[in-house]
Design a protein around this motif. Sequence first.
Motif, PDB file in Angstrom:
ATOM      1  N   VAL B 111       0.841  -1.203   0.000  1.00  0.00           N
ATOM      2  CA  VAL B 111       0.000   0.000   0.000  1.00  0.00           C
ATOM      3  C   VAL B 111       0.873   1.249   0.000  1.00  0.00           C
ATOM      4  CG1 VAL B 111      -1.645   1.321   1.365  1.00  0.00           C
ATOM      5  CG2 VAL B 111      -1.964  -1.134   1.081  1.00  0.00           C
ATOM      6  N   GLN B 113       3.977   1.504  -1.019  1.00  0.00           N
ATOM      7  CA  GLN B 113       4.669   1.614  -2.306  1.00  0.00           C
ATOM      8  C   GLN B 113       3.752   2.228  -3.366  1.00  0.00           C
ATOM      9  OE1 GLN B 113       6.381  -1.963  -4.008  1.00  0.00           O
ATOM     10  NE2 GLN B 113       8.057  -1.812  -2.547  1.00  0.00           N
ATOM     11  N   GLN B 114       2.504   1.740  -3.380  1.00  0.00           N
ATOM     12  CA  GLN B 114       1.549   2.271  -4.350  1.00  0.00           C
ATOM     13  C   GLN B 114       1.288   3.749  -4.088  1.00  0.00           C
ATOM     14  OE1 GLN B 114      -0.591   0.723  -7.151  1.00  0.00           O
ATOM     15  NE2 GLN B 114      -0.245   2.913  -7.323  1.00  0.00           N
ATOM     16  N   LEU B 117       4.133   5.714  -5.362  1.00  0.00           N
ATOM     17  CA  LEU B 117       4.128   5.744  -6.829  1.00  0.00           C
ATOM     18  C   LEU B 117       3.078   6.721  -7.331  1.00  0.00           C
ATOM     19  CD1 LEU B 117       5.144   4.547  -9.495  1.00  0.00           C
ATOM     20  CD2 LEU B 117       3.446   2.754  -9.260  1.00  0.00           C
ATOM     21  N   THR B 118       1.909   6.741  -6.657  1.00  0.00           N
ATOM     22  CA  THR B 118       0.819   7.611  -7.097  1.00  0.00           C
ATOM     23  C   THR B 118       1.136   9.078  -6.854  1.00  0.00           C
ATOM     24  OG1 THR B 118      -0.771   5.870  -6.666  1.00  0.00           O
ATOM     25  CG2 THR B 118      -1.627   8.108  -6.796  1.00  0.00           C
TER      26      THR B 118
END
Lengths: 332, 293
Positions: B111, B113-114, B117-118
Amino acid sequence: MSGHLTARDDARVWGLHFGLIALLFAAQYVLPDYHNGVIARVMVLALFAMGYNVLFGYTGLLSLGHSMFFAAGLYGAGLPIYHFGVHPLPAFAIGIGCGTALALLVGALALRTTGVAFMIVTLMFAQVAYLMSLWLGEWTRGDEGLTLSRAERIIEIGPMFLDMTNRDTRYIIAWALFALGLGITLLIARSRFGRVLVAIRENEERARMLGFDTFANKLASVAISGAISATAGAAYVLLFGYMGSTFASIQYSILPLLWVLLGGAATTLGPFFGTLLMFYLAEMSNDALNAWFPDARLNQIGIVGVALILLVLFFPKGLFGSIRERWLKWLP
Amino acid sequence: MAFGPHLLLATLEGLVMAAVLALMALGLSLVFGVMRVVNVAHGEFFMLGAVLAWYFSTLATGHPAIGFLLALVLSPLVVGAIAFAAERLVLRRIHYNPEATIVATIGLLYVLQQAALTFYGPDANPVVPPFNYRVLLPWFGYSGYKLAVIGASILLITLTWLVLTRTRIGLVMRATQYDRETAQAFGIPVDRVYAGVFALGAMLAAVAAVLIVPIQQAHYLMGTDPLLLSFIVVIIGGLGSLRGTVVAALLIGVSDGVISVFFSPTLAKMLATLLVAMVLVFRPQGLFGTAAR
């Protein structure tokens, strides 16, 4: 496990499993092209999950290194074909052999530890395997990976001609291996050996006091689990023609854990439905979210993460674990 | 360059690495020692610390030191708050069950990491070091900032050690670590201690990250390697042993620095990981730890 099974329960168990296998066989004639490919892939990955389930579900050992067994099957089968032109059939056997040998070696070492240490040791061995697949880049081409050509994926023995780039052949081979894997896990779950594994999971001291060699049983469990995972890896490279370091990375150790948790640990049908559900769930939610938030750079890791947390918090027994608890006590 | 100075350079690089690693591993070790859970998301707290450091440093104008100091203060606080929330919302509800915690923190890892990235993107961004001063050695000039990192790490570790051994908070933490139930019976709010320790562990990782971003750029996947390295350090040092953690960080950091100058870094990592796995197999209490009670 549900104690005594009556003859009626016995018939139900076999009926249910044969029913699923028959349903999947029939599905190839009705599924549209895209879903046909998806189900073939899901069946191969479910085989991986079933292998993971033998160790995690039935024996209660949380491994974070199963990608190395999958990768051993993948490279064990793929590299001899690619570099030495080995026939796919013996190459398939070599892949399974590599995975089993690796599982025996890793098991003999890692089983000296318990609990959290077992998880970290398997994680580290898998990391070594991953780094090795990068280090041997001359042979494996690392992250970029290798693709098998069509000629390298044809099995021809006498009148039998199997072209694994053909959609229908691919489906039927995936189906056959899946059915075999499901049969094996069902047999294990219902055998004396399987019950010893569950006894070890529930209370290892007690199992040892009852006279069982817990180390030998756990080692056998690691070996079988590794062998099934390697079979999935070897099948993957033959059916889909690609091998790369990604399959050896930590992510491919986490995914079978997720699939098994979702479907229900220590259930025979859980791994398949967990894999199936997660595949479509990840696919659909990813598409939907990307449509709503086109600039959010969403990939599936976020969905995998949220799914893991939600499962642990609200659905720890998984799909078939909950069904067994509430309604169908006889589910193996 | 001759062999001697080359080795000196490698050792210095290794020491910088060891300094950062020690801080981060200390956080992991603290969480394991007190709460008896393995935090797989520890590397992502490190990553968040770095990414936030970049964000805060871009907010400030003027001398780069202002932005850096802002990051050094705010980034650990934000990371600590996120860790605190995660502990309250997830870990507490699964009652710190070791295996469930591992699965949940793996989920948290993805979560975070995402999220990075977002909101931060796939690019790597540098933070300007607060000062540019080269220490001139007879053979080569060396970045003064890197030496300052070593100093800062020593300072912070000493501080943590003082808090653990000389203050009431440290006493409460050690009591919880030693025997949770007895501590509870003596009126220690074990529940809140857990939340605090988890946040503190994450903050140590974040501080380590802020110190490293002027040397190594912030990237959303930067958490994985330090996570594995801190696992290695904590295991070699003996789980829950502060002194062991520091010694092991020195050992791993310096040898990693030296080995990767002279050998292929992949091979070095491979051998180090294998070696540590073997240590864990044959000497599970670590090289410096004592057998578990």
